[in-house]
Scaffold this motif. Structure first.
Motif, PDB file in Angstrom:
ATOM      1  N   ARG A 166      -1.177   5.274   2.957  1.00  0.00           N
ATOM      2  CA  ARG A 166      -1.790   4.589   1.829  1.00  0.00           C
ATOM      3  C   ARG A 166      -3.114   5.315   1.651  1.00  0.00           C
ATOM      4  O   ARG A 166      -3.462   6.547   2.223  1.00  0.00           O
ATOM      5  CB  ARG A 166      -2.377   3.186   2.462  1.00  0.00           C
ATOM      6  CG  ARG A 166      -3.231   3.088   3.253  1.00  0.00           C
ATOM      7  CD  ARG A 166      -3.281   1.649   4.001  1.00  0.00           C
ATOM      8  NE  ARG A 166      -4.385   1.361   4.900  1.00  0.00           N
ATOM      9  CZ  ARG A 166      -5.382   1.025   4.886  1.00  0.00           C
ATOM     10  NH1 ARG A 166      -6.165   0.810   3.735  1.00  0.00           N
ATOM     11  NH2 ARG A 166      -6.125   0.811   5.885  1.00  0.00           N
TER      12      ARG A 166
ATOM     13  N   ILE B  65      -7.423   4.932   0.099  1.00  0.00           N
ATOM     14  CA  ILE B  65      -8.448   4.297   0.144  1.00  0.00           C
ATOM     15  C   ILE B  65      -9.723   4.863  -0.255  1.00  0.00           C
ATOM     16  O   ILE B  65      -9.922   5.820   0.785  1.00  0.00           O
ATOM     17  CB  ILE B  65      -8.740   3.007   1.086  1.00  0.00           C
ATOM     18  CG1 ILE B  65      -9.608   1.847   0.810  1.00  0.00           C
ATOM     19  CG2 ILE B  65      -9.036   3.455   2.567  1.00  0.00           C
ATOM     20  CD1 ILE B  65      -9.679   0.698   1.545  1.00  0.00           C
ATOM     21  N   ASP B  66     -10.523   4.723  -1.134  1.00  0.00           N
ATOM     22  CA  ASP B  66     -11.925   5.096  -1.386  1.00  0.00           C
ATOM     23  C   ASP B  66     -11.780   6.624  -1.481  1.00  0.00           C
ATOM     24  O   ASP B  66     -12.585   7.539  -0.890  1.00  0.00           O
ATOM     25  CB  ASP B  66     -12.744   4.756  -0.440  1.00  0.00           C
ATOM     26  CG  ASP B  66     -13.232   3.241  -0.693  1.00  0.00           C
ATOM     27  OD1 ASP B  66     -12.982   2.675  -1.426  1.00  0.00           O
ATOM     28  OD2 ASP B  66     -13.601   2.566   0.391  1.00  0.00           O
TER      29      ASP B  66
ATOM     30  N   THR C 241      -6.069  -4.837   2.170  1.00  0.00           N
ATOM     31  CA  THR C 241      -6.756  -4.319   3.361  1.00  0.00           C
ATOM     32  C   THR C 241      -6.518  -5.117   4.557  1.00  0.00           C
ATOM     33  O   THR C 241      -5.939  -6.132   4.414  1.00  0.00           O
ATOM     34  CB  THR C 241      -8.322  -4.329   2.840  1.00  0.00           C
ATOM     35  OG1 THR C 241      -8.516  -5.662   2.674  1.00  0.00           O
ATOM     36  CG2 THR C 241      -8.568  -3.390   1.785  1.00  0.00           C
TER      37      THR C 241
ATOM     38  N   ILE D  69      -3.928  -3.109  -3.614  1.00  0.00           N
ATOM     39  CA  ILE D  69      -4.303  -2.438  -2.219  1.00  0.00           C
ATOM     40  C   ILE D  69      -4.473  -3.828  -1.219  1.00  0.00           C
ATOM     41  O   ILE D  69      -5.158  -4.527  -1.743  1.00  0.00           O
ATOM     42  CB  ILE D  69      -5.618  -1.583  -2.243  1.00  0.00           C
ATOM     43  CG1 ILE D  69      -5.449  -0.394  -3.178  1.00  0.00           C
ATOM     44  CG2 ILE D  69      -5.893  -1.259  -0.921  1.00  0.00           C
ATOM     45  CD1 ILE D  69      -6.489   0.530  -3.355  1.00  0.00           C
TER      46      ILE D  69
ATOM     47  N   ARG E  97     -11.061  -0.326  12.209  1.00  0.00           N
ATOM     48  CA  ARG E  97     -10.785   0.280  10.828  1.00  0.00           C
ATOM     49  C   ARG E  97     -10.403   1.766  11.009  1.00  0.00           C
ATOM     50  O   ARG E  97     -10.608   2.193  11.875  1.00  0.00           O
ATOM     51  CB  ARG E  97     -11.952  -0.145  10.028  1.00  0.00           C
ATOM     52  CG  ARG E  97     -13.131   0.558  10.649  1.00  0.00           C
ATOM     53  CD  ARG E  97     -14.430   0.290   9.896  1.00  0.00           C
ATOM     54  NE  ARG E  97     -14.699  -1.348   9.983  1.00  0.00           N
ATOM     55  CZ  ARG E  97     -15.387  -2.141   9.071  1.00  0.00           C
ATOM     56  NH1 ARG E  97     -15.989  -1.454   8.136  1.00  0.00           N
ATOM     57  NH2 ARG E  97     -15.788  -3.420   9.363  1.00  0.00           N
TER      58      ARG E  97
ATOM     59  N   ARG F 106       1.913   1.749  -3.412  1.00  0.00           N
ATOM     60  CA  ARG F 106       0.946   2.334  -4.278  1.00  0.00           C
ATOM     61  C   ARG F 106       0.774   3.547  -4.124  1.00  0.00           C
ATOM     62  O   ARG F 106       0.451   4.422  -5.115  1.00  0.00           O
ATOM     63  CB  ARG F 106      -0.326   1.572  -4.244  1.00  0.00           C
ATOM     64  CG  ARG F 106      -1.305   1.852  -4.945  1.00  0.00           C
ATOM     65  CD  ARG F 106      -2.533   1.273  -4.688  1.00  0.00           C
ATOM     66  NE  ARG F 106      -3.648   1.500  -5.559  1.00  0.00           N
ATOM     67  CZ  ARG F 106      -4.004   1.045  -6.811  1.00  0.00           C
ATOM     68  NH1 ARG F 106      -3.103   0.186  -7.266  1.00  0.00           N
ATOM     69  NH2 ARG F 106      -4.894   1.250  -7.477  1.00  0.00           N
TER      70      ARG F 106
ATOM     71  N   ALA G 211      -9.016   8.248   8.452  1.00  0.00           N
ATOM     72  CA  ALA G 211      -9.333   8.518   6.828  1.00  0.00           C
ATOM     73  C   ALA G 211      -9.677   9.747   6.769  1.00  0.00           C
ATOM     74  O   ALA G 211     -10.272  10.533   7.112  1.00  0.00           O
ATOM     75  CB  ALA G 211     -10.471   7.645   6.484  1.00  0.00           C
TER      76      ALA G 211
ATOM     77  N   ASN H 290       0.891  -1.232   0.084  1.00  0.00           N
ATOM     78  CA  ASN H 290       0.051  -0.113   0.167  1.00  0.00           C
ATOM     79  C   ASN H 290       0.842   1.392   0.008  1.00  0.00           C
ATOM     80  O   ASN H 290       0.386   2.308  -0.485  1.00  0.00           O
ATOM     81  CB  ASN H 290      -0.813   0.019   1.126  1.00  0.00           C
ATOM     82  CG  ASN H 290      -1.973  -1.147   1.040  1.00  0.00           C
ATOM     83  OD1 ASN H 290      -2.221  -1.589  -0.177  1.00  0.00           O
ATOM     84  ND2 ASN H 290      -2.614  -1.356   2.295  1.00  0.00           N
TER      85      ASN H 290
END
Length: 726
Positions: free
Chosen positions: A329, A331-332, A187, A185, A405, A175, A276, A172
């Motif tokens: 990293r 994500i979304d 997770t 990716i 998470r 990336r 996030a 990750n």
């Protein structure tokens, strides 16, 4: 031009390290400190280091470590400082980048300068001991680090196998910061059920449960083999510690002094979090939302040098961080920041200070630093105290969020609110049952019925749950009195495997219900009768152990996908959901595999399961044609307390261990301390040396050797007495 400059600097440093005495202004200081140090190697090659001051002991113990395996010392610091690619090339770039997100030389140098004077003196002695070793061994050619600086000790301040930083996914990271957008990716997922469980065993026994009326401690780290050194450090300033040191460090990581002992086990506490982050792009750079604010991300450049066939090259990365930690990293559409414990001065302080703690109260003082982040600790002392200390770094969080998470970084309520105090943690002190244990399982069985209650603590205090080794530990402790050193060793090597006590009965029941006319029933009839009479105990002569392990592994791999769909572990699915055909077909396939590899399914376990050490390589090679030693104990997957993580390798049929029991010690405290211990293989890494593999047989059989703790005993068993450089 830049590449050439790097090469020239490295070459110049090499010359300096090997320069004649009159060209090196440090030599006189090194020789003066070496004159204050005596190293006595006992008949197992273990160095007992005596110095006038603690700094002298540090100087001597790191010198002795370098004698036994300088390569592992250098490799650990290359990894810790993010410089592995300078030795191993482009493949290590992303590993280095990950470390450099947290470890910055300029920051480490500044923290060294502001460290307490006593700690600076120890770091100076550490660097001097390594540099003096290189000076006195010009035949040793470091791969990269030709001169050690005192601040480097801060980069590797906690001796666990696999630090917190290493939990960050390299694919990750690549990336996000690399040009390879095809990198997958990764997770967060459940741990591979077929991987050997990591971690350790620790048990402390109160005086009421021992024959001598003194507290006892089992020290049993499970690591990759040869990950740690063994030594004693003694000074006239109150230091007298014995045990296992991680290569390159100057403190006893798991061990004991005359009055107290400590054993670390990997914790299941959640002490690393991800946020996030909502990114807002502006002309002057990226920002992130935080409540009603938009805050600029901190950005800086990291340079990663790496070795090539034609010299040194480098890659530069622009990296980012929020107030919580670096971005690792995406994500979304969100950038993910990570927070973890990163306090090297206090971490090194705690790691060293605990080696001089003499009772529960003084050990607690070291725990108030809250930097032993990834570990639980088992403790015992000469006053008769025993304790289980839960993870020493657990951030306080709002329990209404799911911390398993990434949480919403734009919500200020997701910020950490300090760390949980000792009194807020699920610890156990002197429980009435007279024992505490941990096997990397949850704290809620640490003292049986007297354990902390799960509903009294937030969910993030533990993510490990119970494990088979924990069930086994309770079995050998509960209701037992009169423990001696011998009987605690026997408990540590108890051969029962609780996982098979759950797996095998459903197999036998499936066979008994299976249609008599089905050919599969006749095919496995003899195997079933053998398992029907088995007591679930391992041993080198045990055929049922071989059959059960090959069968259970085959079955669990067969049902793995179904178990995932059912949201069950493969073990639970095998016990509760697997069909009779699943179980019996796996038994037939396992029998065929044993016959193909070893000539018969009736092969004793010791013919398969072996300890082998052929070279000093960190990644060991194995060969069925080479000498090896049979090992009776098995994987921690099956609940074996004495763990041995083994498998077949390319070109081998036999299974060779690389992890599990790596150092085992049983200690009894009182008016004096008594102990027995064994380490995997031997202490010296040079093939052919006397101590390269001299403990292999003792290791494989659990025949722990006496520990020489007091100097008269050490001198009676002295193989060599010398000063560094002599």
């Amino acid at each position: 031009m830049k590449k050439r400059f790097l090469v020239l600097v490295a070459a110049g440093a090499t010359v300096a390290a090997c320069a004649p005495r009159d060209a090196n202004p440090d030599v006189a200081r090194w020789e003066q400190q070496a004159a204050n140090v005596t190293i006595i190697r006992d008949d197992w090659g273990i160095p007992h280091v005596y110095g006038r001051t603690d700094a002298d002991a540090v100087f001597g113990v790191i010198y002795a470590q370098a004698e036994d395996d300088f390569n592992r010392i250098e490799t650990n610091y290359l990894n810790a400082m993010g410089r592995l690619a300078e030795a191993e090339g482009e493949s290590a770039i992303w590993r280095d980048l990950r470390m450099k997100l947290f470890i910055d030389p300029d920051s480490m140098k500044a923290q060294y300068e502001t460290s307490p004077d006593w700690l600076k003196v120890l770091m100076n002695a550490w660097a001097d001991g390594l540099n003096y070793y290189l000076y006195t061994h010009p035949d040793v050619t470091p791969r990269v680090i030709t001169r050690f600086e005192p601040w480097m000790a801060l980069t590797f301040s906690e001796g666990s196998i696999g630090g917190d930083i290493e939990s960050i996914s390299l694919p990750n990271l690549r990336r996000f910061y690399g040009s390879d957008s095809s990198s997958q990716i990764v997770t967060a997922a459940a741990e591979d059920p077929f991987r050997e469980p990591t971690g350790s065993n620790g048990i402390a026994i109160a005086p009421a449960n021992t024959a001598s009326g003194h507290a006892m401690l089992l020290i049993n780290p499970h690591t990759s083999f040869f990950f740690r050194h063994e030594a004693q450090m003694v000074s006239e300033e109150g230091l007298n510690a014995y045990g296992a040191l991680t290569w390159g460090q100057f403190f006893i990581y798991q061990g004991f002094n005359e009055k107290a002992g400590w054993m670390h086990t990997s914790s299941g506490a959640d002490n690393i979090d991800e946020w996030a982050e909502t990114i807002v792009r502006k002309p002057d750079g990226p920002y992130y939302r935080y409540g009603r604010e938009e805050r600029p991300l901190t950005s800086w450049t990291i340079t990663v040098p790496f070795r090539t066939d034609t010299g040194m090259a480098r890659r530069e990365f622009t990296v980012y961080r929020t107030h919580r930690g670096p971005i690792v990293r995406a994500i979304d559409g969100k950038w993910i920041s990570v927070g973890l414990m990163n306090d090297p001065v206090d971490a090194l302080t705690q790691s060293y200070a605990r080696t001089k703690a003499t009772n529960l109260a003084t050990y607690r003082e070291t725990m108030e630093l809250h930097t032993n982040s990834s570990n639980n600790t088992l403790f015992a002392d000469a006053e008769g105290n025993i304790a289980y200390w839960h993870s020493n770094f657990v951030p306080k969080r709002d329990p209404t969020f799911d911390w398993g998470r990434p949480v919403d970084g734009s919500n200020p309520a997701t910020d950490w609110q300090g760390v949980h105090s000792i009194d807020e943690s699920p610890n156990v002190f002197n429980p009435p049952n007279g024992w505490v244990q941990n096997t990397n399982n949850w704290p809620y069985s640490a003292a049986g019925a007297h354990s902390p209650k799960q509903n009294a603590y937030p969910a993030y205090m533990d993510g490990a749950g119970e494990n088979a080794r924990g069930v086994h530990a309770i079995r050998v402790l509960e209701g037992r009195k009169g423990f001696t050193i011998d009987s605690l060793v026997a408990a540590a090597y108890d051969a029962y495997q609780p996982a098979f006590a759950e797996l095998v009965p459903p197999l036998i029941a499936s066979y008994d219900r299976f249609p008599a006319a089905n050919p599969l029933k006749a095919r496995v009839a003899e195997q079933i009768e053998l398992l029907r009479g088995w007591d679930y105990r391992w041993g080198v002569e045990s055929v049922p152990t071989s059959l059960a392990i090959f069968w259970a592994d085959t079955l669990q791999r067969t049902i793995a996908a179904a178990a995932t769909r059912a949201r069950m572990s493969t073990h639970e699915y095998a016990v509760k959901r697997a069909t009779a055909a699943d179980r019996l077909e796996a038994l037939a396939a396992a029998s065929d595999k044993l016959a193909a590899d070893f000539g018969s399914w009736k092969t004793p376990w010791g013919e398969i399961n072996r300890f082998q050490r052929l070279t000093a390589d960190i990644a060991q090679p194995f060969a069925d044609s080479g000498a090896s030693t049979p090992v009776g104990f098995t994987s921690g997957r099956w609940g074996s307390l004495a763990s041995f993580g083994a498998r077949a390798y390319p070109g081998t049929k036999r299974w060779y261990g690389t992890s599990g029991n790596s150092f085992v010690a049983v200690v009894e405290f009182g008016d004096s301390v008594r102990a027995r211990a064994v380490t995997a293989g031997g202490l010296n890494s040079v093939p052919g040396s006397k101590h390269f593999n001299d403990q292999a047989e003792r290791y494989a059989t659990g025949n722990l050797r006496p520990v020489y703790f007091y100097r008269p005993d050490v001198e009676r068993h002295a193989e060599r007495t010398y000063r560094p450089g002599r």
